[in-house]
Design an enzyme around this catalytic site. Structure first.
Site, PDB file in Angstrom:
ATOM      1  N   ARG A   1     -46.865 -11.906 -27.802  1.00  0.00           N
ATOM      2  CA  ARG A   1     -48.095 -12.180 -27.987  1.00  0.00           C
ATOM      3  C   ARG A   1     -48.630 -11.048 -28.713  1.00  0.00           C
ATOM      4  O   ARG A   1     -49.937 -11.085 -29.471  1.00  0.00           O
ATOM      5  CB  ARG A   1     -49.044 -11.980 -26.535  1.00  0.00           C
ATOM      6  CG  ARG A   1     -48.579 -13.445 -25.913  1.00  0.00           C
ATOM      7  CD  ARG A   1     -49.338 -13.416 -24.448  1.00  0.00           C
ATOM      8  NE  ARG A   1     -49.239 -14.690 -23.940  1.00  0.00           N
ATOM      9  CZ  ARG A   1     -49.794 -15.104 -22.549  1.00  0.00           C
ATOM     10  NH1 ARG A   1     -50.430 -14.104 -21.965  1.00  0.00           N
ATOM     11  NH2 ARG A   1     -49.626 -16.309 -22.345  1.00  0.00           N
TER      12      ARG A   1
ATOM     13  N   GLY B   1     -52.539 -23.417 -20.282  1.00  0.00           N
ATOM     14  CA  GLY B   1     -53.591 -24.140 -19.699  1.00  0.00           C
ATOM     15  C   GLY B   1     -54.657 -24.617 -20.798  1.00  0.00           C
ATOM     16  O   GLY B   1     -55.151 -25.538 -20.492  1.00  0.00           O
TER      17      GLY B   1
ATOM     18  N   GLY C   1     -45.568 -21.705 -20.409  1.00  0.00           N
ATOM     19  CA  GLY C   1     -44.359 -20.527 -20.425  1.00  0.00           C
ATOM     20  C   GLY C   1     -43.105 -20.798 -20.234  1.00  0.00           C
ATOM     21  O   GLY C   1     -42.506 -20.202 -20.855  1.00  0.00           O
TER      22      GLY C   1
END
Length: 406
Positions: free
Chosen positions: A39, A381, A358
């Site tokens: 990330r 999500g 994930g």
């Protein structure tokens, strides 16, 4: 899909201006060590582009669930060091994201410098989308850039309320790429379109499933989700995870899939075990055909080799593909074998491939296949919400824009 304005659109003057960037640095840690820097690397292009333009970059992120109070376990301080090594330049750290500490740290920035502020969720106002807390955040800069797709489905102070309190609000490079790539699944996708889904429950994915069903040619279901579909067909599942309250829903989805002319592929064999808690050496494992049923007291933990072969064949012919959710108890080897087999098949597919979630992403990375996937989504999500046709509060807020015309 109408995309929010990007800071790369047009000629936005950035030199000397403080730019607040909402990033998603909710990364796994082992003490003070960042275990997965993905990330951080994904955020680097936006940060570098702003920095190269002379902006003074103020980074805001959450990490974990500290529930509105300071908790050293969830501090972002170690992340600043990891980010510094990725950007190859110093990253300053502010011990708060609001108040005098944050304002003074932001005011001290030079052109092209970067500041990371402490965890947003140390303040209850963040998840409450509190306007007063959003005003504290907005005081850190003049321009706002949202590059945190993973939180786009949440209406929080740093993603929603802040947009109307800054001079201008834009999407970052990562957020823009996510919206465009996922949008390809919805905007007249090429055929055949194959959907691969897994994980534990149907209900968390029902919105995306129903929106995609009219567009797809094949639906491959594994993991705990497939147990519920199989149980709805009358299969014996022993002690396997079955979402008993969703049996009727599974039947409805199967009917809708057939009505749309798509093929529903469920497991034809299952890897089963008598225990997930026992040590591997004391655990009994076997493969059973679905038609024979799972023995009493045993539970399904992965798709079997015949199912893997069938799924691999279905994936191979896809012109476009979306995969979300593991095929079994991925976190407990060797019950990750089905997920890893699907990961290899998706990577080998010549069509446009997108993955999200994930454990799905973990399976692809475990096989070192990320570079062979066309788009690896950073938001599980958020991607499901987008594909379900739900409005993403953070994106809607960007459309509303800041106080000035962008």
């Amino acid at each position: 899909m109408i995309f929010p304005p990007s800071f790369r659109d047009g000629s936005l003057a950035l030199r000397g201006r403080r730019v607040i960037v909402r990033v998603d640095f909710n990364v796994p840690m082992d003490g003070e060590r960042v275990l997965d820097r993905t990330r951080l690397r994904e955020a680097a292009p936006t940060i570098d582009t702003l920095r190269d333009a002379g902006a003074r970059v103020v980074l805001l992120s959450h990490r974990g669930r500290p529930r509105g109070r300071v908790d050293a376990e969830f501090s972002l301080r170690p992340v600043a060091g990891a980010l510094s090594s990725i950007l190859d330049r110093p990253v300053a750290f502010a011990s708060d994201c609001a108040g005098a500490v944050a304002r003074n740290a932001a005011a001290a920035l030079d052109d092209g410098s970067v500041l990371l502020c402490e965890n947003l969720r140390f303040h209850a106002g963040e998840e409450a989308n509190d306007p007063a807390f959003a005003a504290e955040l907005a005081a850190l800069g003049e321009v706002y850039v949202n590059d945190a797709f993973g939180t786009a489905h949440r209406a929080h102070a740093s993603t929603a309320a802040i947009c109307g309190l800054v001079e201008q609000a834009f999407s970052g490079l990562l957020l823009d790429r996510e919206l465009r790539q996922l949008g390809r699944l919805l905007d007249d996708p090429p055929r055949p379109f194959v959907l691969v889904t897994g994980g534990a429950k149907i209900r968390g994915k029902i919105g995306a499933l129903r929106r995609l069903l009219p567009l797809v040619d094949g639906v491959l279901v594994g993991g705990g989700m497939s147990n519920t579909f199989l149980a709805a067909r009358g299969a014996e599942l022993g002690s396997s995870l079955v979402e008993s309250e969703s049996l009727d829903l599974a039947r409805e989805i199967e009917t809708e899939t057939a009505a749309g002319g798509a093929e529903l592929l469920l497991p034809i064999d299952l890897v089963v075990t008598d225990s997930l808690e026992a040590a591997p050496s004391k655990r009994r494992v076997r493969t059973v055909p679905v038609e024979d049923g799972v023995p009493d007291g045993w539970l399904a933990v992965d798709i079997g080799p015949a199912t893997r072969a069938a799924f691999e064949a279905a994936v191979a012919g896809a012109a476009i593909l979306f995969w979300n959710g593991p095929m079994g108890v991925f976190e407990t080897p060797p019950f990750d074998a089905g997920s890893l087999a699907v990961a290899r098949a998706v990577a080998a597919c010549d069509g446009f491939t997108v993955i999200g979630g994930g454990e799905t992403v973990a399976a692809v990375r475990q096989e070192n296949l990320s570079g062979r996937i066309d788009h690896v989504s950073t938001g599980g999500g958020a991607s499901l919400a987008l594909l379900a046709g739900e409005k993403l509060p953070a994106v809607e807020a960007l459309h509303a824009g800041g106080r000035e015309e962008a």
